[in-house]
Design a protein around this motif. Structure first.
Motif, PDB file in Angstrom:
ATOM      1  N   HIS A 195       0.843  -1.196   0.000  1.00  0.00           N
ATOM      2  CA  HIS A 195       0.000   0.000   0.000  1.00  0.00           C
ATOM      3  C   HIS A 195       0.877   1.243   0.000  1.00  0.00           C
ATOM      4  O   HIS A 195       2.101   1.152   0.158  1.00  0.00           O
ATOM      5  N   ARG A 196       0.230   2.391  -0.194  1.00  0.00           N
ATOM      6  CA  ARG A 196       0.926   3.676  -0.022  1.00  0.00           C
ATOM      7  C   ARG A 196       0.197   4.458   1.054  1.00  0.00           C
ATOM      8  O   ARG A 196      -1.029   4.308   1.197  1.00  0.00           O
ATOM      9  N   ASP A 197       0.919   5.253   1.809  1.00  0.00           N
ATOM     10  CA  ASP A 197       0.264   6.111   2.811  1.00  0.00           C
ATOM     11  C   ASP A 197      -0.063   7.429   2.103  1.00  0.00           C
ATOM     12  O   ASP A 197       0.650   8.422   2.275  1.00  0.00           O
ATOM     13  N   ASN A 198      -1.123   7.387   1.291  1.00  0.00           N
ATOM     14  CA  ASN A 198      -1.412   8.575   0.477  1.00  0.00           C
ATOM     15  C   ASN A 198      -2.846   9.072   0.674  1.00  0.00           C
ATOM     16  O   ASN A 198      -3.428   9.652  -0.231  1.00  0.00           O
ATOM     17  N   GLU A 199      -3.394   8.842   1.874  1.00  0.00           N
ATOM     18  CA  GLU A 199      -4.736   9.355   2.150  1.00  0.00           C
ATOM     19  C   GLU A 199      -4.687  10.893   2.135  1.00  0.00           C
ATOM     20  O   GLU A 199      -3.667  11.478   2.500  1.00  0.00           O
ATOM     21  N   HIS A 250       5.306   7.366  -5.354  1.00  0.00           N
ATOM     22  CA  HIS A 250       5.996   6.456  -6.281  1.00  0.00           C
ATOM     23  C   HIS A 250       6.315   5.079  -5.722  1.00  0.00           C
ATOM     24  O   HIS A 250       6.712   4.197  -6.482  1.00  0.00           O
ATOM     25  N   TRP A 251       6.220   4.888  -4.412  1.00  0.00           N
ATOM     26  CA  TRP A 251       6.648   3.613  -3.821  1.00  0.00           C
ATOM     27  C   TRP A 251       5.535   3.001  -2.965  1.00  0.00           C
ATOM     28  O   TRP A 251       4.917   3.696  -2.158  1.00  0.00           O
ATOM     29  N   LEU A 252       5.329   1.691  -3.156  1.00  0.00           N
ATOM     30  CA  LEU A 252       4.433   0.930  -2.274  1.00  0.00           C
ATOM     31  C   LEU A 252       5.302   0.333  -1.174  1.00  0.00           C
ATOM     32  O   LEU A 252       6.495   0.101  -1.382  1.00  0.00           O
ATOM     33  N   HIS A 253       4.697   0.045  -0.017  1.00  0.00           N
ATOM     34  CA  HIS A 253       5.469  -0.666   1.010  1.00  0.00           C
ATOM     35  C   HIS A 253       4.619  -1.749   1.659  1.00  0.00           C
ATOM     36  O   HIS A 253       3.383  -1.708   1.610  1.00  0.00           O
TER      37      HIS A 253
END
Ligand SMILES: O=C(O)CCC(=O)C(=O)O
Length: 280
Positions: A195-199, A250-253
């Motif tokens: 996931h990305r922390d992009n909320e 740009h990055w999932l973790h």
């Protein structure tokens, strides 16, 4: 932290007290107050500074907790590590493996496992409710709820242990965190998917400060477009990982399952929630 000037009223007294404190182990490192740099006591750059700019530390942890970074001259390896962005492109990730000492980390792991109101919450993926494969909790400023994967978490008040951790990492992160998401991985079968922390509550380029206590687990990063670009970082007991800049674009973790691991791990991801709920 001890100011050099505060060690006495005369040069003789200052020098005698300094020697005694070095012998007793109260002083082991020096620091340059203006640029917030720490180094060895015999560093040549350190010796050139004026006495009013010089401070002393008991150990590295104390220097870091006061916002100081290693000197490039006398601690070149530590400096390189400190300044090193682990991502090859499109973001910034920094890793500090021993930000908390083993004694501090043992104490905090024990305290957090006992004090935090852990829950196994459901999340919603493609309309289906599934239980998360770990326990979670949301703490922080009381007007800052957090929504992800179809759930909204209401914050509990900061505890003294959480404030202690927050204040230590803020000196490195350079931001004031408003909230923390805690994850308790009961053993290696618990995990967190890509996931990305992009909320949107986190703003455009979120700063995420991630602290780990307990069994080490592998933190995986994968470029969103170039899927073969992968980075793996072992998140050890007492470590701190900082993600910033454009990383979340740009990055999932993820934290993959590691079935061989039997011990628990607590992770705290500190965040800055930009929007307060109206009405508070
Ligand atoms: O447990 C970890 O280190 C990762 C936590 C994480 O990715 C998150 O809370 O968004």
């Amino acid at each position: 932290m001890i100011a050099h000037r505060s060690l006495g009223n005369t040069p003789f007294e200052i020098s005698r007290n300094l020697k005694n404190k070095i012998l007793s182990g109260e002083i082991a490192l020096g620091g340059y107050r203006k640029n917030k740099i720490y180094g060895t006591l015999n560093c040549t750059s350190g010796k050139r500074m004026k006495i009013e700019n010089r401070v002393f530390f008991k150990n590295e942890a104390e220097a870091i907790a006061n916002g100081y970074r290693p000197c490039a001259h006398c601690l070149p390896e530590k400096y390189k590590h400190w300044m090193q962005n682990l991502l090859p492109e499109d973001g910034e990730v920094y890793f500090y493996p021993e930000l908390f000492t083993t004694v501090e980390s043992d104490r905090l792991y024990e305290l957090l496992s006992r004090e935090i109101e852990w829950k196994q919450e459901p999340i919603f993926i493609m309309g289906k409710s599934i239980l998360q494969p770990r326990l979670t909790a949301w703490y922080g400023d009381i007007d800052k709820p957090y929504s992800y994967s179809g759930i909204t978490m209401e914050p509990h008040h900061w505890t003294p242990a959480l404030l202690e951790i927050k204040s230590k990492i803020e000196t490195i992160a350079g931001v004031c965190f408003t909230s923390v998401l805690l994850n308790f991985y009961r053993d290696g079968k618990d995990s967190m998917g890509w996931h990305r922390d992009n909320e949107k509550e986190l703003g455009v380029n979120p700063v995420i400060g991630s602290v780990s206590f307990g069994s080490p687990r592998t933190f995986c990063l994968k470029h969103y477009k170039e899927k073969t670009l992968i980075k793996k970082i072992p998140l050890t007991h007492g470590s701190f990982l900082l993600m910033k800049g454009s990383t979340q674009h740009h990055w999932l973790h993820s934290i993959p399952k590691q079935p061989g691991i039997t011990g628990g791990r607590i992770n705290l991801t500190f965040r800055v929630i930009k929007t307060a709920r109206s009405g508070f």
